[in-house]
Design a protein around this motif. Structure first.
Motif, PDB file in Angstrom:
ATOM      1  N   GLU A 551       3.707 -34.556  66.427  1.00 14.58           N
ATOM      2  CA  GLU A 551       3.983 -34.489  64.976  1.00 14.58           C
ATOM      3  C   GLU A 551       2.726 -34.230  64.154  1.00 14.58           C
ATOM      4  N   GLY A 552       2.842 -33.363  63.210  1.00 17.39           N
ATOM      5  CA  GLY A 552       1.752 -33.138  62.263  1.00 17.39           C
ATOM      6  C   GLY A 552       0.613 -32.298  62.814  1.00 17.39           C
ATOM      7  N   THR A 553       0.776 -31.766  64.030  1.00 16.64           N
ATOM      8  CA  THR A 553      -0.293 -30.927  64.611  1.00 16.64           C
ATOM      9  C   THR A 553       0.339 -29.659  65.186  1.00 16.64           C
ATOM     10  N   ASP A 554      -0.522 -28.792  65.704  1.00 17.89           N
ATOM     11  CA  ASP A 554      -0.043 -27.577  66.382  1.00 17.89           C
ATOM     12  C   ASP A 554       0.094 -27.810  67.881  1.00 17.89           C
ATOM     13  N   SER A 612      -0.249 -18.307  67.427  1.00 13.68           N
ATOM     14  CA  SER A 612      -1.409 -17.964  66.592  1.00 13.68           C
ATOM     15  C   SER A 612      -2.688 -18.493  67.262  1.00 13.68           C
ATOM     16  N   ALA A 613      -3.818 -17.989  66.774  1.00  8.65           N
ATOM     17  CA  ALA A 613      -5.112 -18.458  67.297  1.00  8.65           C
ATOM     18  C   ALA A 613      -5.262 -19.957  67.029  1.00  8.65           C
ATOM     19  N   ALA A 614      -4.745 -20.414  65.877  1.00  7.08           N
ATOM     20  CA  ALA A 614      -4.872 -21.844  65.536  1.00  7.08           C
ATOM     21  C   ALA A 614      -4.073 -22.690  66.529  1.00  7.08           C
ATOM     22  N   GLN A 615      -2.912 -22.200  66.908  1.00  4.39           N
ATOM     23  CA  GLN A 615      -2.105 -22.952  67.897  1.00  4.39           C
ATOM     24  C   GLN A 615      -2.819 -22.988  69.241  1.00  4.39           C
ATOM     25  N   LEU A 616      -3.374 -21.849  69.628  1.00  5.88           N
ATOM     26  CA  LEU A 616      -4.088 -21.810  70.909  1.00  5.88           C
ATOM     27  C   LEU A 616      -5.257 -22.801  70.888  1.00  5.88           C
ATOM     28  N   LYS A 617      -6.002 -22.777  69.801  1.00  2.00           N
ATOM     29  CA  LYS A 617      -7.169 -23.657  69.698  1.00  2.00           C
ATOM     30  C   LYS A 617      -6.741 -25.136  69.748  1.00  2.00           C
ATOM     31  N   ALA A 618      -5.720 -25.466  69.004  1.00  2.00           N
ATOM     32  CA  ALA A 618      -5.281 -26.863  68.961  1.00  2.00           C
ATOM     33  C   ALA A 618      -4.888 -27.341  70.359  1.00  2.00           C
ATOM     34  N   ASN A 619      -4.170 -26.502  71.068  1.00  2.00           N
ATOM     35  CA  ASN A 619      -3.695 -26.909  72.395  1.00  2.00           C
ATOM     36  C   ASN A 619      -4.818 -26.920  73.426  1.00  2.00           C
ATOM     37  N   PHE A 620      -5.701 -25.953  73.345  1.00  2.00           N
ATOM     38  CA  PHE A 620      -6.814 -25.925  74.293  1.00  2.00           C
ATOM     39  C   PHE A 620      -7.699 -27.155  74.078  1.00  2.00           C
ATOM     40  N   ASP A 621      -7.999 -27.436  72.804  1.00  2.00           N
ATOM     41  CA  ASP A 621      -8.872 -28.582  72.502  1.00  2.00           C
ATOM     42  C   ASP A 621      -8.229 -29.894  72.950  1.00  2.00           C
ATOM     43  N   PHE A 622      -6.923 -29.925  72.927  1.00  2.00           N
ATOM     44  CA  PHE A 622      -6.219 -31.148  73.332  1.00  2.00           C
ATOM     45  C   PHE A 622      -6.146 -31.263  74.859  1.00  2.00           C
ATOM     46  N   TYR A 623      -5.776 -30.173  75.525  1.00  2.00           N
ATOM     47  CA  TYR A 623      -5.490 -30.284  76.967  1.00  2.00           C
ATOM     48  C   TYR A 623      -6.692 -30.110  77.881  1.00  2.00           C
ATOM     49  N   GLU A 624      -7.642 -29.268  77.491  1.00  2.00           N
ATOM     50  CA  GLU A 624      -8.759 -29.033  78.424  1.00  2.00           C
ATOM     51  C   GLU A 624      -9.475 -30.354  78.779  1.00  2.00           C
ATOM     52  N   PRO A 625      -9.758 -31.235  77.812  1.00  2.00           N
ATOM     53  CA  PRO A 625     -10.453 -32.479  78.201  1.00  2.00           C
ATOM     54  C   PRO A 625      -9.618 -33.392  79.098  1.00  2.00           C
ATOM     55  N   ARG A 626      -8.310 -33.208  79.106  1.00  2.00           N
ATOM     56  CA  ARG A 626      -7.440 -34.071  79.928  1.00  2.00           C
ATOM     57  C   ARG A 626      -7.141 -33.443  81.302  1.00  2.00           C
ATOM     58  N   THR A 627      -7.679 -32.259  81.528  1.00  2.00           N
ATOM     59  CA  THR A 627      -7.339 -31.526  82.762  1.00  2.00           C
ATOM     60  C   THR A 627      -8.419 -31.731  83.817  1.00  2.00           C
ATOM     61  N   VAL A 628      -7.994 -32.126  85.019  1.00  2.00           N
ATOM     62  CA  VAL A 628      -8.986 -32.364  86.083  1.00  2.00           C
ATOM     63  C   VAL A 628      -9.133 -31.165  87.030  1.00  2.00           C
TER      64      VAL A 628
END
Ligand code: BGC
Length: 739
Positions: A551-554, A612-628
């Motif tokens: 909620e409230g994010t991309d 959009s680029a903003a959606q890609l950025k939001a998801n990459f910034d969220f998931y990359e640090p959680r990915t092993v």
């Protein structure tokens, strides 16, 4: 990370022998020619730890399923690539003492895989028995120009004595798989023969009845008498010669390998003999020249050159080399196993890896026919996919392609993957779209593609269900690409690709109906298409599919409830506990937030134009640090997305991780075999990541970036009959058209 290999732009080099690394080296130095392949086991006896591996493409055994608790719907067997007749064996005795690298004293050891030429070489000096030193050099190759032939040159030079060298060269069909569910034998002996310097062995797989014939013949550089002997499934030719100090005994072994996939079973033996004799008549040097010429021609179209970063350069060539020696595209019955010819894991079978990762590599580096052939492989398995879905309770021609297969039948048997990792069906539909987008070959839809898409669309339309509380369609009980979560509801990636498949199938129906009404009518009849009703249902699902979001994010949530997990990042992990799949209980992994491989991000990679680029950025910034990144298939996708976002450091880090995954053994598993399918992802990381290659409106677009550590790079791609060479350096980039 385990690093013991040396860097060189064209070679993989090991200096010094450490038995601890032997199994990893056996994988890394593997050689093959698309028809067969061989781990880098030593030719001479080796009593240390080793995984013997000689594999023949398309020859498999249905190993009866073994599970703790049977679940309805499990397949009866797991198809396994077979460890086949060992053709490299050359036992060596020096004055009666046998050469064995595990027991003799080694003064020097050098192993080299020359990727430019496709040659595996070892050189070492060993002290045998009472201080006798011999220099040994062994070179071998699996001929790329004669796909049923291989050759070995083995030389022994006494350096501080004159003595008797005995060679016993053998074919050993009495072999087992390391990975066998019931310790069964997969091969039955059929025939063996040997006379003077030639011999052969024929074996037959139990149940599947593939016949494999391997024949050998030899030459020695000195006058000698040969003796030959056989035992069940074994043949050996032996000879001994007196070798003066400083002189060499040089044995050439010529091998022919023919399976019943390529000759009638009754003639396979004859054919193998013919192949081995043809190799001998050509001679090692001439054969080697031909083989090298074939590699030179392959490299002239597929090489990627990277200046200023020797490790990155070596790695990309290693990946390209392995892909080319695993699958040549010449035989439509074959496919690309996750380990190729380098190990038994994953059974040598076909996974979604082919469609999701390998297809782009073959599409851009080989004639169009090769990628088409990979698609037809699945078309030919459509009936089995329908049967597979039927067994699980789906009806009306719904098709569920297997997670793992050799002949179209599912052979994976972990419920959370077999029944739940259904996103694989989406990759098969995506590959058809990706192929047509790249090649413009719309005919494929009319000939074969639509059939597959209808089956897949029908599957999704039955697999979803309408949720009253959510007022939308949901997909329950799945495993997404991230296998560190099972039985989740509404995996965003699965929901997205399911919806996308339905849209794609509707588009394909429209296309075929308009462009080839006859084919459309024929398919509608064959698949009992109830067009109006089916379309209406598909459209309804498309418009009312539920997607979890933060909620409230991309940010698209990987699945329902993802935020209930303790939100840690991979940086919080104790490095000593990584990879977590080798240190943590499965239960702990499942409850954790850690992601094995690109999941939501896999969707953003496949369907980037939808976001959009903003959606890609939001998801990459969220998931990359959680990915092993504990699946080999992960870092390449992150590398491409990072490059697109302009995260140069991250893109570079991910590129190095994907490209040197096996060379530096990031996940501590190189001893099991190499990650062949993810190697195609490495190629994508350069071409689509740094090179920014995309296809839009029937054109290739490039938006290159140059990693700070690279001075320049260049790559070539084939696109609709033209070769494009892209050069990137500090001054900018240019694209040349033409060869
Ligand atoms: C990955 C799968 C992949 C399989 C074979 C697994 O570890 O999670 O996505 O298909 O390996 O490469």
């Amino acid at each position: 990370m385990i690093r013991y290999l040396h860097t060189d732009p064209w070679r993989i080099i090991q200096k010094g022998f450490n038995p601890k690394h032997q199994r990893s080296s056996e994988s890394i130095f593997s050689i093959g020619n698309g028809r067969f392949g061989q781990r880098a086991n030593h030719e001479e006896s080796y009593s240390g730890e080793t995984l013997q591996g000689s594999y023949v493409a398309g020859v498999y055994y249905p190993d009866k399923t073994r599970v703790g608790w049977w679940k309805n719907g499990y397949p009866e067997y797991f198809a396994k690539v077979l460890n086949s007749t060992n053709w490299i064996g050359i036992r060596v005795w020096v004055d009666g003492a046998e050469l064995d690298l595990a027991s003799c004293q080694l003064i020097d050891f050098y192993r080299e895989l020359d990727m430019r030429r496709g040659l595996l070489t070892r050189r070492f000096s060993a002290i045998i028995g009472d201080g006798k030193q011999v220099d040994v050099e062994a070179m071998r190759f699996c001929s790329m120009s004669r796909d049923a032939q291989a050759a070995i040159r083995y030389s022994v030079t006494p350096v501080n004595f004159s003595g008797v060298v005995r060679f016993e060269s053998c074919l050993d069909g009495d072999v087992r798989n390391h990975d066998a569910n019931y310790d069964e034998r997969f091969w039955a002996p059929v025939d063996q023969w040997a006379e003077a310097s030639s011999g052969g062995v024929v074996t037959r797989t139990r149940k599947t009845e593939f016949e494999l014939a391997v024949a050998m013949t030899h030459t020695l550089n000195r006058e000698s008498v040969w003796e030959a002997f056989t035992s069940q499934a074994r043949a050996a030719c032996a000879t001994e010669v007196r070798v003066p100090n400083g002189h060499s005994a040089v044995l050439h072994k010529y091998v022919g390998i023919v399976s019943s996939l390529h000759a009638p079973a009754a003639q396979a033996g004859e054919e193998a003999i013919r192949e081995s004799l043809a190799a001998r008549d050509t001679g090692f040097e001439a054969m080697r020249e031909e083989h090298e010429a074939r590699w030179a021609s392959i490299w002239s179209t597929v090489d990627i050159r990277i200046d200023g970063d020797p490790e990155a350069q070596q790695a990309i060539r290693f990946n390209i080399f392995q892909l080319n020696q695993t699958y040549t595209g010449e035989d439509a019955r074959l496919n690309i196993g996750p380990k190729g010819f380098t190990g038994e894991k994953y059974g040598g079978s076909t996974y979604w890896d082919t469609e999701a990762y390998c297809l782009p590599f073959y599409m851009s580096t080989k004639p169009q026919q090769v990628a088409r052939q990979l698609l037809i492989y699945r078309y030919q398995h459509l009936q089995q996919a329908i049967e597979n879905a039927r067994k699980l309770g789906f009806t009306g021609g719904a098709a569920l392609y297997p997670m793992v297969t050799m002949n179209g039948e599912e052979c994976h048997n972990e419920w959370e993957i077999t029944f739940e990792e259904i996103h694989r069906n989406g990759a098969i539909a995506y590959a058809i779209w990706n192929y047509i987008r790249y090649t413009g070959d719309h005919r494929y839809l009319c000939e074969f593609g639509l059939d597959v898409l209808i089956g897949i669309a029908r599957f999704w339309s039955q697999r979803v269900n309408y949720s009253e509380p959510r007022k939308g369609y949901v997909i329950l009980g799945v495993t997404g690409p991230n296998e560190y979560e099972n039985n989740v509801n509404n995996n965003w990636y699965t929901n997205y690709i399911a919806t996308w498949c339905l849209k794609w199938c509707i588009e394909a129906l429209d296309y075929v109906k308009t462009h080839d009404p006859k084919a459309f009518a024929e398919k509608a009849l064959r698949y009992e298409l109830n067009e109006e009703e089916e379309r209406t249902r598909w459209m309804d699902i498309i418009s009312r599919m539920y997607f979890p979001v933060l909620e409230g994010t991309d940010v698209f949530l990987q699945q329902d409830g993802f935020m209930d997990k303790e939100q840690l990042t991979a940086a919080d992990l104790d490095p000593l506990e990584r990879p977590i799949n080798q240190h943590w209980s499965w239960d702990r992994i499942l409850r954790s937030v850690f992601i094995k491989q690109a999941d939501v991000l896999q969707g953003l990679y496949f369907f980037e134009d939808d976001f959009s680029a903003a959606q890609l950025k939001a998801n990459f910034d969220f998931y990359e640090p959680r990915t092993v990144h504990e699946s080999s298939l992960s870092p390449c996708v992150h590398a491409i997305l990072a490059a697109r976002l302009g995260y140069e450091e991250k893109a570079y880090e991910m590129y190095m991780r994907t490209s040197r995954l096996d060379l530096d053994d990031y996940n501590h598993e190189a001893h099991e075999g190499l990650h062949i399918t993810s190697m195609a992802g490495t190629w994508m990381a350069v071409v689509q990541g740094f090179g920014g290659m995309r296809v839009q409106d029937n054109q290739l677009l490039f938006s290159p970036m140059l990693p700070a550590r690279w001075e320049a790079y260049q790559f070539r791609v084939l696109f609709r009959g033209q070769v494009y060479t892209v050069f990137v350096d500090r001054t900018g980039h240019r694209v040349e058209v033409g060869s």
